[in-house]
Design an enzyme around this catalytic site. Structure first.
Site, short mmCIF file in Angstrom:
data_model
loop_
_atom_site.label_atom_id
_atom_site.label_comp_id
_atom_site.label_asym_id
_atom_site.label_seq_id
_atom_site.Cartn_x
_atom_site.Cartn_y
_atom_site.Cartn_z
N LYS A 46 41.47 34.74 44.02
CA LYS A 46 41.38 34.84 45.47
C LYS A 46 42.46 34.01 46.17
CE LYS A 46 37.97 37.72 45.62
NZ LYS A 46 38.16 39.10 46.14
N TYR A 56 37.80 33.24 39.37
CA TYR A 56 37.59 33.82 40.70
C TYR A 56 38.41 33.08 41.75
CZ TYR A 56 35.00 35.82 44.64
OH TYR A 56 34.65 36.48 45.79
#
Length: 254
Positions: free
Chosen positions: A164, A160
């Site tokens: 991002k 993640y």
């Protein structure tokens, strides 16, 4: 550009806004706010209930399309459908995403692939294909949903965080390349947001411990993120591009 007053500079009346991940959470909040502020809103989501969300918002000024944005041909078909209804696309808000958490040494390969495919590839393909439309029609505004995980390390968030951080880097490159075409591209990096998924993931003691690390002492609400997105897609933010707006109650300044 001269300041026209808040009613005009923050106005998106009759703009056409495309929002991904619009069936729930931050995407839904952006779709609702954009509609409230006068935009025509195209809601995209892989979930069928995106059509129910559109009907609840404003049936006469919304279009709901069920789509998997990780496939280029799917997006091209969706854009063709949008162009049958609206003459141009003024705004893109990329909000579709996934968080699959595990310690780095135990992370399944499919977790990594799915995270990158949706969070990064899907956002890029949406920006690429709609960006071409914006270049052809004189400009537009793009907002990509990143996360506080784009600038800090979080336990069990290796895929993640990587996805991002890449969103922020992608945003900067798109902003640089597309500025001559009057296209503004920015990212938003929220802290934990109290969507339905956020409430479940951060319930109990783990949530209380996390809030102690946030100077503001609380998590965020989808409506707060939507309000910041509204600013970035309005004329009030016409000189802002390539930025990563962090909405985290001060978490990342510690």
């Amino acid at each position: 550009m001269t300041f026209k007053g808040f009613d005009k500079d923050f106005n998106i009346t009759d703009k056409v806004a495309v929002v991904t991940g619009a069936a729930s959470g931050i995407g839904k909040a952006m779709a609702e706010l954009f509609s409230e502020k006068g935009a025509y809103v195209v809601l995209l989501d892989i979930k069928e209930d995106v059509k129910d969300v559109a009907a609840q918002i404003n049936p006469s000024r919304t279009l709901a399309l069920q789509v998997d944005i990780t496939k280029k041909e799917n997006i091209e078909k969706v854009v063709a459908e949008i162009k049958k209804v609206y003459p141009k696309i003024d705004i893109l808000a990329n909000s579709a995403g996934v968080a699959l958490l595990e310690k780095a040494e135990d992370l399944p390969e499919e977790y990594w692939d799915k995270t990158m495919e949706l969070n990064l590839k899907g956002s890029f393909l949406m920006a690429q294909i709609i960006g071409r439309e914006m270049i052809a029609t004189g400009g537009g505004k793009i907002v990509n949903m990143a996360s506080q995980a784009s600038v800090i390390a979080l336990d069990k968030h290796v895929a993640y965080c990587a996805s991002k951080a890449a969103i922020v880097s992608m945003t900067q490159v798109l902003a640089m390349e597309w500025a001559p075409y009057n296209i503004n591209v920015n990212a938003i990096s929220p802290t934990v947001i109290l969507t339905e998924l956020g409430k479940k993931a951060w319930a109990g003691q783990v949530g209380e411990d996390m809030k102690k690390l946030i100077p503001a002492g609380r998590f965020g609400y989808p409506e707060e993120v939507a309000a910041c997105a509204l600013f970035l897609v309005s004329d009030a933010a016409s000189l802002i591009t390539g930025e990563n707006l962090i909405i985290d109650g001060g978490y990342t300044i510690k």
